[in-house]
Enzyme design. Sequence first.
Site, short mmCIF file in Angstrom:
data_model
loop_
_atom_site.label_atom_id
_atom_site.label_comp_id
_atom_site.label_asym_id
_atom_site.label_seq_id
_atom_site.Cartn_x
_atom_site.Cartn_y
_atom_site.Cartn_z
N ASN A 1 -24.31 43.31 19.94
CA ASN A 1 -25.17 44.13 20.81
C ASN A 1 -25.91 45.21 20.02
O ASN A 1 -25.27 46.03 19.35
CB ASN A 1 -24.31 44.81 21.88
CG ASN A 1 -23.92 43.87 22.99
OD1 ASN A 1 -23.93 42.65 22.82
ND2 ASN A 1 -23.59 44.44 24.13
N ASP B 1 -17.58 44.75 32.82
CA ASP B 1 -16.85 45.69 31.96
C ASP B 1 -15.80 46.41 32.79
O ASP B 1 -16.00 47.53 33.26
CB ASP B 1 -17.81 46.68 31.30
CG ASP B 1 -17.06 47.61 30.35
OD1 ASP B 1 -15.82 47.50 30.28
OD2 ASP B 1 -17.71 48.45 29.71
N HIS C 1 -19.87 45.33 20.43
CA HIS C 1 -20.79 46.30 21.04
C HIS C 1 -21.01 47.44 20.05
O HIS C 1 -20.31 47.54 19.04
CB HIS C 1 -20.18 46.85 22.34
CG HIS C 1 -20.35 45.93 23.50
ND1 HIS C 1 -21.14 46.23 24.58
CD2 HIS C 1 -19.83 44.70 23.73
CE1 HIS C 1 -21.10 45.22 25.43
NE2 HIS C 1 -20.31 44.28 24.95
N THR D 1 -29.68 50.79 20.13
CA THR D 1 -30.11 52.04 19.49
C THR D 1 -31.11 51.84 18.35
O THR D 1 -32.10 52.59 18.24
CB THR D 1 -28.86 52.80 18.99
OG1 THR D 1 -28.06 53.12 20.14
CG2 THR D 1 -29.22 54.08 18.26
N GLU E 1 -14.37 42.85 28.67
CA GLU E 1 -14.06 43.79 27.56
C GLU E 1 -12.62 44.28 27.67
O GLU E 1 -12.17 44.66 28.74
CB GLU E 1 -15.03 44.98 27.60
CG GLU E 1 -14.72 46.04 26.52
CD GLU E 1 -15.82 47.06 26.32
OE1 GLU E 1 -17.02 46.69 26.42
OE2 GLU E 1 -15.50 48.23 26.06
N SER F 1 -29.09 46.59 31.10
CA SER F 1 -27.99 47.40 31.63
C SER F 1 -28.28 47.73 33.09
O SER F 1 -29.38 47.46 33.60
CB SER F 1 -27.89 48.71 30.83
OG SER F 1 -29.05 49.48 31.08
N ASP G 1 -25.72 43.60 30.91
CA ASP G 1 -24.90 44.38 29.97
C ASP G 1 -24.07 45.40 30.77
O ASP G 1 -24.62 46.14 31.60
CB ASP G 1 -25.86 45.10 29.01
CG ASP G 1 -25.16 45.73 27.83
OD1 ASP G 1 -24.07 45.27 27.46
OD2 ASP G 1 -25.74 46.68 27.25
N HIS G 2 -22.78 45.45 30.50
CA HIS G 2 -21.89 46.44 31.13
C HIS G 2 -21.98 46.52 32.66
O HIS G 2 -22.19 47.62 33.22
CB HIS G 2 -22.10 47.84 30.54
CG HIS G 2 -21.71 47.94 29.10
ND1 HIS G 2 -20.39 47.96 28.69
CD2 HIS G 2 -22.45 47.99 27.97
CE1 HIS G 2 -20.35 48.02 27.37
NE2 HIS G 2 -21.58 48.03 26.90
N GLY H 1 -24.81 54.36 21.08
CA GLY H 1 -25.70 55.47 20.72
C GLY H 1 -25.82 55.67 19.22
O GLY H 1 -25.31 54.89 18.42
#
Length: 336
Positions: free
Chosen positions: A266, A105, A223, A269, A142, A50, A83-84, A190
């Site tokens: 993805n 994103d 995701h 967490t 996305e 990220s 990522d993102h 999360g």
Amino acid sequence: MPLVAMRQVLDEAAKGGYGVGAFNVNNMEQIQAIMEAARATKSPVIIQASRGARAYSQDRFLVHLMLAAVELYPEIPVVMHLDHGNSVATCKSAIEQGFTSVMMDGSLTEDGKTPSTFEYNVKVTREVVELAHAKGVTVEGEIGTLGGVEDGHGAGVSGLAHVTDPDQAVEFVKQTGLDALAIAIGTSHGAYKFTSKPTGETLKMNVLIEIHKRLPNVHLVMHGSSSVPKELQDVINQYGGKLKPTWGVPVEEIQLGIKNGVRKINVDTDNRLAMTGAIRKVFAESPEKFDPRDYNKPAREAMQKVVAQRMTQFGQAGHAGDYQPIALSEMAKRYR
Ligand code: G3H
Ligand code: 13P
Ligand code: ZN
């Protein structure tokens, strides 16, 4: 083998009818955990960083760790994915650093929190597609937005606030020419995704199935796909942690997604939970220890176990040997 483009891995996965886990990394132990799991299960892998990970590691450390991974595990096809990405500039800098795949994103504005407009999303994604494809680099976009920002990226509201509209998904793919499409079906980033085991009301697999029907040749991305297993929550809480009861995305639902066009899943967490639990256990049981290896090693092993399990569950296990790497220059030619 060199780092490969994500497009090649997802095309192979579509042929074989399996999914590929995309695991987030910030440091050496996490990369090692993924590579050991890939070797043990003979899996192709997507390793993703990220913006936060890039800042934490100053980018160059991560890039060189990835190059070490490729050198030490030559039999494993490895994708290095952003990522993102929150802007065209972020994606551009990742490509310059050697990432073989980027996510633009544009479902959120540059702050990574505020839902954007469809027009903005098309514009920035299209721009990234043009500059990435010229270099053979893969692009994920996305449409719809994920919930949750407590320890990641997202709109900061319930996962159900911006579920992907299938008509918009079709239009978005047509107007951008991307390689992989992330959709929002009720998940969040999360640990706190659902307050009870998700049902069709909270995890909209029907929306995913509808999108796949309309876009049967597009690689879909899920995701927020950690399963947040109770066993991992329990270890943390047993050794002094304070996680509230919570539910993630059940693996069976991900497997249903894989049967319906999901090729990239993805997961961050679950690995964070596994590592934290292992570290807490060492601290609680052996408070006299202070050598970082005493807790980093069990943390790395705990993550490796989760990753290997997901690789088997997603079906990518056993497929590392199927690949003849395609050079990025050849990928660029194909896009032209
Ligand atoms: O997008 C969410 C991933 O879990 C990465 O999280 O932005 O805290 O590195 P991060
Ligand atoms: P989790 O928080 O469910 O692991 O999701 C990670 C993710 O989607 C990274 O982009
Ligand atoms: Zn995500």
